[in-house]
Design a protein around this motif. Sequence first.
Motif, PDB file in Angstrom:
ATOM      1  N   ASN A  11       5.376  -8.882  -3.386  1.00 38.82           N
ATOM      2  CA  ASN A  11       6.134  -7.679  -3.055  1.00 38.82           C
ATOM      3  C   ASN A  11       5.564  -6.505  -3.841  1.00 38.82           C
ATOM      4  O   ASN A  11       6.268  -5.809  -4.552  1.00 38.82           O
ATOM      5  CB  ASN A  11       7.624  -7.888  -3.369  1.00 38.82           C
ATOM      6  N   LEU A  12       4.247  -6.309  -3.729  1.00 39.09           N
ATOM      7  CA  LEU A  12       3.554  -5.289  -4.492  1.00 39.09           C
ATOM      8  C   LEU A  12       2.888  -4.300  -3.550  1.00 39.09           C
ATOM      9  O   LEU A  12       2.383  -4.671  -2.502  1.00 39.09           O
ATOM     10  CB  LEU A  12       2.473  -5.922  -5.378  1.00 39.09           C
ATOM     11  N   ASN A  13       2.901  -3.020  -3.932  1.00 33.26           N
ATOM     12  CA  ASN A  13       2.189  -1.986  -3.183  1.00 33.26           C
ATOM     13  C   ASN A  13       1.184  -1.316  -4.101  1.00 33.26           C
ATOM     14  O   ASN A  13       1.358  -1.281  -5.319  1.00 33.26           O
ATOM     15  CB  ASN A  13       3.170  -0.930  -2.650  1.00 33.26           C
ATOM     16  N   GLY A  14       0.122  -0.741  -3.509  1.00 33.33           N
ATOM     17  CA  GLY A  14      -0.870  -0.013  -4.287  1.00 33.33           C
ATOM     18  C   GLY A  14      -1.927  -0.924  -4.874  1.00 33.33           C
ATOM     19  O   GLY A  14      -1.999  -2.122  -4.576  1.00 33.33           O
ATOM     20  N   TYR A  15      -2.741  -0.357  -5.730  1.00 35.79           N
ATOM     21  CA  TYR A  15      -3.851  -1.077  -6.342  1.00 35.79           C
ATOM     22  C   TYR A  15      -3.383  -1.911  -7.531  1.00 35.79           C
ATOM     23  O   TYR A  15      -2.481  -1.511  -8.263  1.00 35.79           O
ATOM     24  CB  TYR A  15      -4.924  -0.099  -6.824  1.00 35.79           C
ATOM     25  N   THR A  16      -4.032  -3.048  -7.708  1.00 35.30           N
ATOM     26  CA  THR A  16      -3.809  -3.883  -8.880  1.00 35.30           C
ATOM     27  C   THR A  16      -5.150  -4.135  -9.542  1.00 35.30           C
ATOM     28  O   THR A  16      -6.068  -4.670  -8.909  1.00 35.30           O
ATOM     29  CB  THR A  16      -3.165  -5.233  -8.487  1.00 35.30           C
TER      30      THR A  16
END
Length: 208
Positions: A12-17
């Motif tokens: 449930n992650l958005n954007g860059y990691t």
Amino acid sequence: MNDIATTAPHLNLNGYTSLPPGKIAAVVTFLDMTAPPRPLEERGDGGLTLHHVTAPDPGWYRALFRRVGEEWLWFSRLAMDDAELAAVLASPDVSIHALRRGGEDIGLLELDFRVPGEVELAFFGVAPELVGSGAGRFMMNRALALAWASRPARVHVHTCTLDHQAAVAFYMRAGFRPYARAIEVADDPRLTGLIARGAGRHAPPIAE
């Protein structure tokens, strides 16, 4: 087929990691089918045959696994010791097949029947120089015939962005339906010495 994930965890992650040096990441696509599909059109067998290999030697298996998958960063079976790998290969519910032409092993098919009611195309691939030649279609038609002969409720496979860019489209043409995605992170096998440093030119390693 790719080599990284075996399950689809919830993310449930958005954007860059950001990843630390020495790691690789891939987007994994999970696909399945619940009824036998229409076979892929073939160009003729071209001298190809698919052979069931009973009780395969781990050294033979690793050599073919490497030939087929090294460019796509397949590494999990290379990390196993002989006893661990031999135990998998000797399982009566794991079926190993070699695609051959002119006495040469040029493709690997591994069917996993260990989950009741399901069959997984655990590993599926041909030598990189044969991609696009029709060898994959020949092997897929026979792989699915073998899988569905056991009358499972479901046949499934997964692949990822470290694999050939046409892999997902190929599986969909074969009758698979994508149903989930996940992100998988692992130690880069080129930096740990499992596979050649020059492999996987489409995903160059990033070291310290």
